[in-house]
Scaffold this motif. Structure first.
Motif, PDB file in Angstrom:
ATOM      1  N   PRO A  20     -38.594  66.105 -14.224  1.00 31.56           N
ATOM      2  CA  PRO A  20     -37.254  65.818 -13.688  1.00 31.56           C
ATOM      3  C   PRO A  20     -36.303  65.161 -14.693  1.00 31.56           C
ATOM      4  CG  PRO A  20     -38.895  65.233 -12.070  1.00 31.56           C
ATOM      5  CD  PRO A  20     -39.639  65.594 -13.311  1.00 31.56           C
ATOM      6  N   PHE A  27     -32.732  66.751 -15.718  1.00 31.71           N
ATOM      7  CA  PHE A  27     -31.500  66.002 -15.517  1.00 31.71           C
ATOM      8  C   PHE A  27     -30.647  66.000 -16.785  1.00 31.71           C
ATOM      9  CE2 PHE A  27     -29.265  61.857 -15.539  1.00 31.71           C
ATOM     10  CZ  PHE A  27     -28.422  62.083 -14.469  1.00 31.71           C
ATOM     11  N   LEU A  40     -27.406  61.585  -8.470  1.00 30.41           N
ATOM     12  CA  LEU A  40     -28.643  62.305  -8.760  1.00 30.41           C
ATOM     13  C   LEU A  40     -29.655  61.400  -9.447  1.00 30.41           C
ATOM     14  CD1 LEU A  40     -30.149  64.966  -8.653  1.00 30.41           C
ATOM     15  CD2 LEU A  40     -29.092  65.570 -10.826  1.00 30.41           C
ATOM     16  N   LEU A  89     -33.361  60.495  -8.101  1.00 33.31           N
ATOM     17  CA  LEU A  89     -34.563  60.699  -8.908  1.00 33.31           C
ATOM     18  C   LEU A  89     -35.353  59.397  -9.061  1.00 33.31           C
ATOM     19  CD1 LEU A  89     -33.254  63.055 -11.729  1.00 33.31           C
ATOM     20  CD2 LEU A  89     -34.793  63.630  -9.857  1.00 33.31           C
ATOM     21  N   GLU A  90     -34.649  58.281  -9.163  1.00 36.41           N
ATOM     22  CA  GLU A  90     -35.335  57.002  -9.315  1.00 36.41           C
ATOM     23  C   GLU A  90     -36.044  56.570  -8.043  1.00 36.41           C
ATOM     24  OE1 GLU A  90     -34.325  52.358 -10.418  1.00 36.41           O
ATOM     25  OE2 GLU A  90     -32.686  53.782 -10.087  1.00 36.41           O
ATOM     26  N   LEU A 147     -38.513  60.216  -6.469  1.00 35.17           N
ATOM     27  CA  LEU A 147     -39.422  61.035  -7.291  1.00 35.17           C
ATOM     28  C   LEU A 147     -40.185  60.190  -8.276  1.00 35.17           C
ATOM     29  CD1 LEU A 147     -37.272  64.184  -8.026  1.00 35.17           C
ATOM     30  CD2 LEU A 147     -39.046  63.928  -6.338  1.00 35.17           C
TER      31      LEU A 147
END
Length: 87
Positions: free
Chosen positions: A31, A35, A79, A83-84, A87
């Protein structure tokens, strides 16, 4: 209507291979790499749209890269937060 400037269009065509590579990298890897590829792709898209604006001579085309550049920063922050956290 302003004439088409072939030098700007050649510059826009030169940006298409890195843009395509970043699109491929957006679908592969972890990821974090995806990103970074997405952010690089957004920056290239802004640059590509600005170059096409100069190449085609349409001043109204500058609105799209301006909106993309302004919306890219908050979208990237949202985003990154997603993600933090998840995920």
């Amino acid at each position: 209507m302003a004439p088409v400037n072939i030098v700007w269009l050649c510059a826009a065509a030169a940006l298409l291979p890195p843009f395509g590579l970043m699109l491929v990298l957006c679908g592969k890897g972890n990821p974090a790499n995806r990103f970074v590829a997405l952010q690089f792709c957004a920056g290239l898209a802004v640059l590509l749209f600005v170059i096409l604006d100069f190449g085609l001579g349409q001043p109204s085309f500058i609105d799209l890269p301006l909106a993309l550049a302004l919306l890219n920063v908050p979208g990237a922050l949202v985003l990154a937060l997603f993600l933090e956290r998840w995920l």
